[in-house]
Structures are given as structure tokens and as C-alpha cells.
Motif scaffolding. Structure first.
Motif, PDB file in Angstrom:
ATOM      1  N   THR A 213      -4.679   6.601  -3.529  1.00 45.27           N
ATOM      2  CA  THR A 213      -3.929   5.127  -2.947  1.00 45.27           C
ATOM      3  C   THR A 213      -3.439   4.645  -3.416  1.00 45.27           C
ATOM      4  O   THR A 213      -4.207   4.277  -4.451  1.00 45.27           O
ATOM      5  CB  THR A 213      -4.357   4.933  -1.798  1.00 45.27           C
ATOM      6  OG1 THR A 213      -5.005   5.375   0.179  1.00 45.27           O
ATOM      7  CG2 THR A 213      -3.353   3.562  -1.331  1.00 45.27           C
TER       8      THR A 213
ATOM      9  N   ASP B 198       0.958   5.015   0.605  1.00 49.10           N
ATOM     10  CA  ASP B 198      -0.442   5.996   1.413  1.00 49.10           C
ATOM     11  C   ASP B 198       0.102   7.247   1.523  1.00 49.10           C
ATOM     12  O   ASP B 198      -0.502   8.250   1.741  1.00 49.10           O
ATOM     13  CB  ASP B 198      -0.863   5.580   2.283  1.00 49.10           C
ATOM     14  CG  ASP B 198      -0.223   4.986   3.735  1.00 49.10           C
ATOM     15  OD1 ASP B 198       1.576   5.171   3.190  1.00 49.10           O
ATOM     16  OD2 ASP B 198       0.111   4.584   4.240  1.00 49.10           O
TER      17      ASP B 198
ATOM     18  N   TYR C 125      -1.860   0.764  -4.613  1.00 46.45           N
ATOM     19  CA  TYR C 125      -1.797  -0.251  -3.653  1.00 46.45           C
ATOM     20  C   TYR C 125      -0.939  -1.434  -5.453  1.00 46.45           C
ATOM     21  O   TYR C 125      -1.471  -0.876  -6.811  1.00 46.45           O
ATOM     22  CB  TYR C 125      -3.293  -1.223  -4.427  1.00 46.45           C
ATOM     23  CG  TYR C 125      -3.189  -2.319  -3.803  1.00 46.45           C
ATOM     24  CD1 TYR C 125      -2.480  -2.838  -2.555  1.00 46.45           C
ATOM     25  CD2 TYR C 125      -3.788  -3.196  -4.429  1.00 46.45           C
ATOM     26  CE1 TYR C 125      -2.589  -4.181  -2.306  1.00 46.45           C
ATOM     27  CE2 TYR C 125      -4.037  -4.711  -3.649  1.00 46.45           C
ATOM     28  CZ  TYR C 125      -3.476  -4.642  -2.874  1.00 46.45           C
ATOM     29  OH  TYR C 125      -2.869  -6.274  -2.379  1.00 46.45           O
TER      30      TYR C 125
ATOM     31  N   TYR D  94      -5.208  -9.331   2.608  1.00 45.85           N
ATOM     32  CA  TYR D  94      -4.500  -9.413   0.623  1.00 45.85           C
ATOM     33  C   TYR D  94      -5.388 -10.341   0.271  1.00 45.85           C
ATOM     34  O   TYR D  94      -5.537 -10.882   0.773  1.00 45.85           O
ATOM     35  CB  TYR D  94      -3.618  -8.675   0.136  1.00 45.85           C
ATOM     36  CG  TYR D  94      -2.110  -8.312   0.909  1.00 45.85           C
ATOM     37  CD1 TYR D  94      -1.688  -8.089   2.181  1.00 45.85           C
ATOM     38  CD2 TYR D  94      -2.932  -6.263   0.756  1.00 45.85           C
ATOM     39  CE1 TYR D  94      -0.932  -6.936   2.578  1.00 45.85           C
ATOM     40  CE2 TYR D  94      -1.566  -5.934   1.044  1.00 45.85           C
ATOM     41  CZ  TYR D  94      -1.086  -5.244   2.489  1.00 45.85           C
ATOM     42  OH  TYR D  94      -0.708  -3.880   2.626  1.00 45.85           O
TER      43      TYR D  94
ATOM     44  N   ILE E  67       0.585  -1.235  -0.169  1.00 49.00           N
ATOM     45  CA  ILE E  67       0.392  -0.257   0.051  1.00 49.00           C
ATOM     46  C   ILE E  67       0.879   0.884   0.524  1.00 49.00           C
ATOM     47  O   ILE E  67       1.846   1.650   1.248  1.00 49.00           O
ATOM     48  CB  ILE E  67      -1.021   0.112   1.780  1.00 49.00           C
ATOM     49  CG1 ILE E  67      -1.984  -1.377   1.283  1.00 49.00           C
ATOM     50  CG2 ILE E  67      -1.511   1.210   1.031  1.00 49.00           C
ATOM     51  CD1 ILE E  67      -3.043  -0.695   0.008  1.00 49.00           C
TER      52      ILE E  67
ATOM     53  N   TRP F 130     -11.749  -2.499  -1.333  1.00 45.43           N
ATOM     54  CA  TRP F 130     -10.821  -2.614  -0.120  1.00 45.43           C
ATOM     55  C   TRP F 130     -12.076  -2.320   1.047  1.00 45.43           C
ATOM     56  O   TRP F 130     -13.193  -1.637   1.067  1.00 45.43           O
ATOM     57  CB  TRP F 130     -10.098  -1.260  -0.481  1.00 45.43           C
ATOM     58  CG  TRP F 130     -11.358   0.064  -0.730  1.00 45.43           C
ATOM     59  CD1 TRP F 130     -11.099   0.677   0.233  1.00 45.43           C
ATOM     60  CD2 TRP F 130     -11.842   0.541  -1.781  1.00 45.43           C
ATOM     61  NE1 TRP F 130     -11.808   1.603  -0.192  1.00 45.43           N
ATOM     62  CE2 TRP F 130     -12.266   2.210  -1.499  1.00 45.43           C
ATOM     63  CE3 TRP F 130     -10.860  -0.089  -3.297  1.00 45.43           C
ATOM     64  CZ2 TRP F 130     -12.483   2.514  -2.380  1.00 45.43           C
ATOM     65  CZ3 TRP F 130     -11.990   0.848  -3.393  1.00 45.43           C
ATOM     66  CH2 TRP F 130     -11.902   2.205  -3.837  1.00 45.43           C
TER      67      TRP F 130
ATOM     68  N   ALA G 231      -2.024   2.225   5.071  1.00 47.26           N
ATOM     69  CA  ALA G 231      -0.934   1.317   5.263  1.00 47.26           C
ATOM     70  C   ALA G 231      -1.895   0.249   6.513  1.00 47.26           C
ATOM     71  O   ALA G 231      -0.713  -1.002   6.475  1.00 47.26           O
ATOM     72  CB  ALA G 231       0.342   1.159   4.427  1.00 47.26           C
TER      73      ALA G 231
END
Length: 205
Positions: free
Chosen positions: A99, A67, A101, A166, A65, A120, A160
Motif C-alpha cells: 500500500t 490501496d 501512504y 491518522y 491511502i 499501522w 483505505a
């Protein structure tokens, strides 16, 4: 080599305001992807160490992540990766409201991936891919695996430190017929390509 390219035609998020805060689904996320034939992850976070060395027991799906802009600056790519699109993609991300990913995905060389959606919650991120065969005139070696590294923009701030799970699924066909398949068009912009085995619980494949 990029899995696909072309301008992004992003659809609205399926989060209509009724979902809980911090959750959502993007069915056509803005994304870029690079395909790399390498023996270890071609994209990683630089924490002062050299490029990670993987063992044969390493997980073949690794997620990060991104962020903050400062974390984006720490994202490092191998020399054999064309970093121009990914750098532009990160530079154009507003980390006050968005964000990124990043997923390193292993895929058989004779196939390519289509990103179908990203979803998410406050503590998890999930992706959905489709898998299709590469064009017959593109040489490949059956059984050989390469990395497809996805940079996916989530239109919301995701912390994050809060993400503990995940997951990813890879299907044996392309996404919905309305997905734009821009592979082979060249140029810049976002790419959505194409592998659905379920991969959950912290990135196992």
C-alpha cells in the motif's frame, strides 16, 4: 525539488509475526518525497474536480491511502512537481501485497524532514519524522512554509475504507544515527528526510 534522494536501504519490518494481523511498524520504509513551494496541496486525488482550493483554516497535514492501482492512476500532481520519481514509485508498487501512504506535510522552508518510521493497525496509520536544518548554503526565508509530500510504501495491504485515524509526530532532531541521509546526492530512488510535534486525530497540525 526533492528533499533527498538515493537508493533505498530498507530494513526489515519490526513486525516479527507476533503482532496482530494487519498491524506493523516499518523503521526504514521505502519512500520518495518532493518539496514544493505552493499555496495549496500539490498532490491530490482526482475525483472529477479541479485542484482543491484551501482556506486559511485548512489542515496542514493531509493523508491519503492508495490501496489500488486504479486509485494510484487518479493521483494528480501540480505542474510544478517533478512527477517522474513518484510515478515510478507507484508503478513499482505491487498493490496485491503493498500500500502507498501519501502525506502532504507543511514545513518551514529552512528545515527539512527525515522519515523515521511508519506504523499501522487495521484502522489507523501513524508516521514519525525528524526535523533538521537545511544546509547553510541553501537559501531560504525564515517563516515561509512549503509542502513536503511523502509517498511511503507500507509492505502490507491496508484497506483505505477501514482507516479512520491518522497521526504524525515531528521531532526537533534527525532520526537514529544509522539513517542514511542522501540529500544532495542526486539521482533516483527513495528518500528519507527530516520535522517532532505530535499531530493526531485526523491530521491536525
Amino acid at each position: 525539488m526533492f528533499e533527498g534522494s538515493g537508493e533505498s536501504t530498507r530494513t526489515a519490518s519490526e513486525n516479527d509475526g507476533s503482532a496482530a494481523p494487519g498491524t506493523g511498524i516499518e523503521s526504514d520504509p521505502e519512500a520518495v518525497v518532493t518539496r514544493v513551494d505552493a499555496d495549496r496541496q500539490p498532490v491530490w486525488l482526482d475525483d472529477g474536480d479541479s485542484r482543491p482550493t484551501e482556506s486559511r483554516h485548512s489542515r496542514r497535514l493531509e493523508s491519503k491511502i492508495i490501496d489500488t492501482a486504479s486509485k494510484a492512476d487518479r493521483l494528480t500532481v501540480a505542474e510544478d512537481v517533478d512527477s517522474s520519481l513518484t510515478e515510478t514509485f507507484l508503478d513499482e508498487t505491487d498493490f496485491d501485497t503493498e500500500t502507498v501512504y501519501v502525506q502532504n506535510v507543511m514545513i518551514e522552508e529552512c528545515f527539512r524532514l527525515t522519515l523515521c518510521q511508519v506504523s499501522w493497525t487495521t484502522n489507523s496509520v501513524s508516521t514519525d519524522y525528524g526535523r533538521v536544518s537545511r544546509p547553510y548554503d541553501e537559501p531560504c526565508t525564515a517563516g515561509n512554509k512549503v509542502y513536503a509530500v511523502w509517498f511511503i510504501r507500507i509492505p502490507e495491504t491496508v484497506n483505505a475504507d477501514d482507516i479512520s485515524s491518522y497521526s504524525s509526530s515531528i521531532g526537533g532532531s534527525a532520526c537514529d544515527s544509522q539513517r542514511v541521509d542522501a540529500e544532495g546526492e542526486g539521482g533516483g530512488g527513495s528518500a528519507r528526510d527530516s520535522d517532532r510535534r505530535t499531530q493526531t486525530g485526523g491530521e491536525q497540525v
